[in-house]
Design an enzyme around this catalytic site. Sequence first.
Site, PDB file in Angstrom:
ATOM      1  CG  HIS A  52      -4.949   9.181  -0.033  1.00 32.38           C
ATOM      2  ND1 HIS A  52      -3.223   9.783  -0.133  1.00 32.38           N
ATOM      3  CD2 HIS A  52      -4.882   8.791   1.082  1.00 32.38           C
ATOM      4  CE1 HIS A  52      -2.585   9.086   0.725  1.00 32.38           C
ATOM      5  NE2 HIS A  52      -3.495   9.224   2.013  1.00 32.38           N
TER       6      HIS A  52
ATOM      7  CG  LEU B 237       0.147  -3.103  13.820  1.00 31.18           C
ATOM      8  CD1 LEU B 237       0.927  -3.155  13.761  1.00 31.18           C
ATOM      9  CD2 LEU B 237      -0.970  -3.884  14.950  1.00 31.18           C
TER      10      LEU B 237
ATOM     11  CB  SER C 124      -1.133   5.524  13.296  1.00 30.39           C
ATOM     12  OG  SER C 124      -0.260   5.699  12.432  1.00 30.39           O
TER      13      SER C 124
ATOM     14  CG  ASP D  48      -2.260   1.153   1.133  1.00 31.27           C
ATOM     15  OD1 ASP D  48      -2.927   1.338   0.510  1.00 31.27           O
ATOM     16  OD2 ASP D  48      -0.903   2.639   1.916  1.00 31.27           O
TER      17      ASP D  48
ATOM     18  CE1 TYR E 169       0.320   8.128   2.700  1.00 33.17           C
ATOM     19  CE2 TYR E 169       0.879   5.312   1.748  1.00 33.17           C
ATOM     20  CZ  TYR E 169       0.291   6.420   2.707  1.00 33.17           C
ATOM     21  OH  TYR E 169      -1.052   6.328   2.692  1.00 33.17           O
TER      22      TYR E 169
ATOM     23  CE  LYS F  53      -3.706   4.600   0.624  1.00 38.02           C
ATOM     24  NZ  LYS F  53      -2.602   4.624   1.061  1.00 38.02           N
TER      25      LYS F  53
END
Length: 329
Positions: free
Chosen positions: A113, A215, A217, A46, A51, A80
């Site tokens: 996104h 989890l 983040s 992903d 990012y 995205k």
Amino acid sequence: MAGTKFLTLNNGVKMPLIGIGTWQSSDEEIETAIDAALEAGYRHIDTAPVYGNEVAIGRVLKRWLDAGKVKREDLFIVTKLPPIANRPHEVEGVIKKSLADLQLDYVDLYLIHTPFTVNINEDGSFKLDKDGLIEVDVTTNHAATWVEMEKLVANGLAKSIGVSNFSKDQVARLLKNCKIPPATNQIEHHVYLQQRDLVDFCKAENVAITAYSPLGSRGIAKFNAGAGVVRDVPDLLDIPEVKEIAAAHGKSPAQVLLRWIIDTGVIAIPKSSNPKRLKENLDIFDFQLTSGEVDKLLALDKNIRVCDFAFFHGVEKHPEFTFKNQYTN
Ligand SMILES: NC(=O)c1ccc[n+]([C@@H]2O[C@H](COP(=O)([O-])OP(=O)(O)OC[C@H]3O[C@@H](n4cnc5c(N)ncnc54)[C@H](OP(=O)(O)O)[C@@H]3O)[C@@H](O)[C@H]2O)c1
């Protein structure tokens, strides 16, 4: 192979239940992480232009594909349409840039996104309003953008299309105005933010849920601090019930959190750049939670949203920003 358990999407495409998340990984970290993930058996990655690491991921994918260590059809690559380009006329150009960076001809899944859109200057910096907040683009039109997303399937640039951070109302509206229904809604989902209403609605409509920040983040506090945002970030791995269930199965708290997600029919994309933890996060298919344990985890819901986009100062002004009523901290 552990990483090849799938959920079948509404278009018949099989999506691996566990993928590697790649947010907040530097180029160097991500190259090591993607190598280690592919070695461990991950096939689902992903990512997003936001990012900043698609080029690095593309380098690793090319190495693996050129060496014949993995076949393209066995990979499931997700990227995205970023909030800065959430406009119909930007869709094709932006996916083509991602494909060039990832060195791929198509992605397996392309997501809007965010339901909102923000403006940038020519140099890529955020446009700010007179209050120093990020300028939002209120012309966002999901149905119009979706027409361009559907063209990506027709022209082979994306095998499946979906959304991310969409509310129940936004998904419902899109379902009434589309030819291709979204394959998935990627949302924050973990024991402290279960969003049952949204999850149950999407499942009933055959829109799969992908759980981001499964989890909790754990790294977001540093990211928020960099943007001047102060938020409490609970440590999901330290919840007594989670630790107790983990001990009963000889598994780690992270493995219990992930198993709970996939046991409830949801895909999870935990991020790690640590090869040991990457393996751990995939090694969840050899145990099962009891119904009593599942219920215990369901009872932990606290409506605590960790990734609330507060780092996009001012985004709450956008009419499609729906998180504001859900803050609990
Ligand atoms: N669509 C969206 O708007 C959106 C928003 C947020 C995230 N996402 C996607 O979802 C992915 C996952 O979410 P996230 O990165 O926010 O958070 P996350 O996966 O819930 O947590 C990642 C954090 O947990 C640590 N970690 C990973 N495995 C662990 C384990 N077994 N034991 C202990 N600690 C562990 C990682 O550290 P190490 O790396 O050191 O292991 C990292 O600090 C993202 O990377 C991104 O791909 C999407």
